[in-house]
Design a protein around this motif. Structure first.
Motif, PDB file in Angstrom:
ATOM      1  N   LEU A  28      -7.877  -0.152  10.829  1.00 11.35           N
ATOM      2  CA  LEU A  28      -7.714  -1.504  10.295  1.00 11.35           C
ATOM      3  C   LEU A  28      -8.966  -2.347  10.499  1.00 11.35           C
ATOM      4  N   GLU A  29      -9.554  -2.240  11.677  1.00 12.51           N
ATOM      5  CA  GLU A  29     -10.765  -3.005  11.963  1.00 12.51           C
ATOM      6  C   GLU A  29     -11.933  -2.552  11.088  1.00 12.51           C
ATOM      7  N   GLU A  30     -12.052  -1.249  10.875  1.00 13.76           N
ATOM      8  CA  GLU A  30     -13.152  -0.732  10.063  1.00 13.76           C
ATOM      9  C   GLU A  30     -13.077  -1.235   8.617  1.00 13.76           C
ATOM     10  N   HIS A  31     -11.874  -1.363   8.098  1.00 11.16           N
ATOM     11  CA  HIS A  31     -11.695  -1.742   6.699  1.00 11.16           C
ATOM     12  C   HIS A  31     -11.301  -3.208   6.504  1.00 11.16           C
ATOM     13  N   GLY A  32     -11.210  -3.977   7.587  1.00  9.52           N
ATOM     14  CA  GLY A  32     -10.893  -5.396   7.479  1.00  9.52           C
ATOM     15  C   GLY A  32      -9.491  -5.670   6.956  1.00  9.52           C
ATOM     16  N   ILE A  33      -8.528  -4.895   7.408  1.00  7.69           N
ATOM     17  CA  ILE A  33      -7.140  -5.045   6.970  1.00  7.69           C
ATOM     18  C   ILE A  33      -6.319  -5.532   8.152  1.00  7.69           C
ATOM     19  N   ASP A  34      -5.434  -6.509   7.921  1.00  5.10           N
ATOM     20  CA  ASP A  34      -4.590  -6.960   9.027  1.00  5.10           C
ATOM     21  C   ASP A  34      -3.265  -6.189   9.023  1.00  5.10           C
ATOM     22  N   ARG A  35      -2.593  -6.204  10.164  1.00 10.09           N
ATOM     23  CA  ARG A  35      -1.355  -5.424  10.332  1.00 10.09           C
ATOM     24  C   ARG A  35      -0.258  -5.807   9.355  1.00 10.09           C
ATOM     25  N   ALA A  36      -0.173  -7.085   9.020  1.00 10.76           N
ATOM     26  CA  ALA A  36       0.875  -7.518   8.095  1.00 10.76           C
ATOM     27  C   ALA A  36       0.695  -6.842   6.738  1.00 10.76           C
ATOM     28  N   ILE A  40       3.129  -3.989   4.779  1.00  6.74           N
ATOM     29  CA  ILE A  40       3.585  -4.121   3.392  1.00  6.74           C
ATOM     30  C   ILE A  40       3.204  -2.876   2.591  1.00  6.74           C
ATOM     31  N   ALA A  41       1.982  -2.395   2.797  1.00  7.42           N
ATOM     32  CA  ALA A  41       1.524  -1.202   2.078  1.00  7.42           C
ATOM     33  C   ALA A  41       2.390   0.006   2.411  1.00  7.42           C
ATOM     34  N   PHE A  42       2.811   0.132   3.657  1.00  8.24           N
ATOM     35  CA  PHE A  42       3.640   1.268   4.038  1.00  8.24           C
ATOM     36  C   PHE A  42       5.086   1.105   3.589  1.00  8.24           C
ATOM     37  N   GLY A 102       6.838 -14.389   9.453  1.00  4.26           N
ATOM     38  CA  GLY A 102       6.182 -13.292   8.732  1.00  4.26           C
ATOM     39  C   GLY A 102       5.440 -13.764   7.494  1.00  4.26           C
ATOM     40  N   ILE A 103       6.072 -14.641   6.712  1.00  2.17           N
ATOM     41  CA  ILE A 103       5.425 -15.168   5.510  1.00  2.17           C
ATOM     42  C   ILE A 103       4.203 -15.999   5.876  1.00  2.17           C
ATOM     43  N   ALA A 104       4.322 -16.799   6.925  1.00  3.69           N
ATOM     44  CA  ALA A 104       3.186 -17.618   7.361  1.00  3.69           C
ATOM     45  C   ALA A 104       1.994 -16.743   7.745  1.00  3.69           C
ATOM     46  N   ILE A 105       2.253 -15.668   8.462  1.00  2.00           N
ATOM     47  CA  ILE A 105       1.172 -14.780   8.893  1.00  2.00           C
ATOM     48  C   ILE A 105       0.514 -14.120   7.682  1.00  2.00           C
ATOM     49  N   ARG A 106       1.319 -13.711   6.705  1.00  2.00           N
ATOM     50  CA  ARG A 106       0.779 -13.015   5.534  1.00  2.00           C
ATOM     51  C   ARG A 106       0.095 -13.944   4.530  1.00  2.00           C
ATOM     52  N   THR A 107       0.572 -15.190   4.409  1.00  2.00           N
ATOM     53  CA  THR A 107       0.088 -16.017   3.308  1.00  2.00           C
ATOM     54  C   THR A 107      -0.607 -17.322   3.714  1.00  2.00           C
ATOM     55  N   ARG A 108      -0.369 -17.823   4.914  1.00  2.00           N
ATOM     56  CA  ARG A 108      -0.950 -19.112   5.311  1.00  2.00           C
ATOM     57  C   ARG A 108      -1.749 -19.014   6.597  1.00  2.00           C
ATOM     58  N   ASN A 109      -2.371 -17.871   6.813  1.00  2.00           N
ATOM     59  CA  ASN A 109      -3.173 -17.679   8.023  1.00  2.00           C
ATOM     60  C   ASN A 109      -2.358 -17.975   9.283  1.00  2.00           C
ATOM     61  N   GLY A 110      -1.051 -17.681   9.210  1.00  2.22           N
ATOM     62  CA  GLY A 110      -0.192 -17.827  10.370  1.00  2.22           C
ATOM     63  C   GLY A 110       0.386 -19.199  10.596  1.00  2.22           C
ATOM     64  N   PHE A 111       0.031 -20.175   9.772  1.00  2.00           N
ATOM     65  CA  PHE A 111       0.463 -21.548  10.002  1.00  2.00           C
ATOM     66  C   PHE A 111       1.881 -21.787   9.487  1.00  2.00           C
ATOM     67  N   VAL A 112       2.743 -22.300  10.372  1.00  2.00           N
ATOM     68  CA  VAL A 112       4.111 -22.675  10.021  1.00  2.00           C
ATOM     69  C   VAL A 112       4.143 -24.204   9.978  1.00  2.00           C
ATOM     70  N   PHE A 119       0.650 -18.566  14.214  1.00  2.00           N
ATOM     71  CA  PHE A 119       1.003 -17.297  14.836  1.00  2.00           C
ATOM     72  C   PHE A 119       0.157 -16.187  14.228  1.00  2.00           C
ATOM     73  N   LYS A 120       0.080 -15.044  14.918  1.00  2.00           N
ATOM     74  CA  LYS A 120      -0.575 -13.867  14.349  1.00  2.00           C
ATOM     75  C   LYS A 120       0.032 -12.613  14.940  1.00  2.00           C
ATOM     76  N   TYR A 121      -0.041 -11.515  14.161  1.00  2.00           N
ATOM     77  CA  TYR A 121       0.371 -10.227  14.694  1.00  2.00           C
ATOM     78  C   TYR A 121      -0.707  -9.762  15.648  1.00  2.00           C
ATOM     79  N   MET A 122      -0.288  -9.146  16.739  1.00  2.00           N
ATOM     80  CA  MET A 122      -1.223  -8.685  17.762  1.00  2.00           C
ATOM     81  C   MET A 122      -1.617  -7.234  17.469  1.00  2.00           C
ATOM     82  N   LEU A 123      -2.903  -6.947  17.455  1.00  2.00           N
ATOM     83  CA  LEU A 123      -3.387  -5.573  17.270  1.00  2.00           C
ATOM     84  C   LEU A 123      -3.292  -4.831  18.592  1.00  2.00           C
ATOM     85  N   GLY A 124      -3.133  -3.535  18.464  1.00  2.00           N
ATOM     86  CA  GLY A 124      -3.139  -2.746  19.685  1.00  2.00           C
ATOM     87  C   GLY A 124      -1.923  -2.029  19.840  1.00  2.00           C
TER      88      GLY A 124
END
Length: 124
Positions: A28-36, A40-42, A102-112, A119-124
């Motif tokens: 994810l880090e190599e390709h600049g993709i976030d977990r959210a 969705i892709a999976f 979930g929608i906030a993280i995916r579409t509004r940079n986490g802002f509710v 908020f943000k999803y935690m990597l790791g």
């Protein structure tokens, strides 16, 4: 956290393995993709990212996440001030739905907006 799983990048056209990663985070880090977006892709596209012409799968062949991801609550400086085991747990504490976070993280940079929090999803 959860089990560490190998991750594979596939050729977008043929489906052949072109690169292996030790962890999902590494890919994810190599390709600049976030977990959210990965989730969705999976869930709906079998690991494909049509806009980036990328295709991924887990190395064990099971193309779905094994766990829910942790969610971090951020302060105004963007630092994580509290970690929740899931979006559901964060939602319960703040009296909103899991979907709202979930929608906030995916579409509004986490802002509710109703909470004035980010908020943000935690990597790791």
């Amino acid at each position: 956290m959860g089990k560490i799983r190998e991750f594979e990048q596939l050729d977008y056209e043929t489906g052949e393995v072109i690169k292996r990663y030790r962890t999902v985070k590494e890919a994810l880090e190599e390709h600049g993709i976030d977990r959210a977006k990965m989730r969705i892709a999976f869930m709906g596209h079998d690991g494909k990212f049509p806009d980036k012409k990328l295709w991924f799968r887990y190395g064990d062949g099971v193309n779905k996440p094994l766990q829910r991801y942790q969610v971090g609550k951020l302060n105004d400086a963007g630092e994580v001030v509290k970690v929740y085991n899931s979006a559901e747990q964060a939602a319960i504490e703040h009296y909103v739905t899991e979907k709202t976070i979930g929608i906030a993280i995916r579409t509004r940079n986490g802002f509710v907006p109703s909470l004035g929090m980010r908020f943000k999803y935690m990597l790791g």
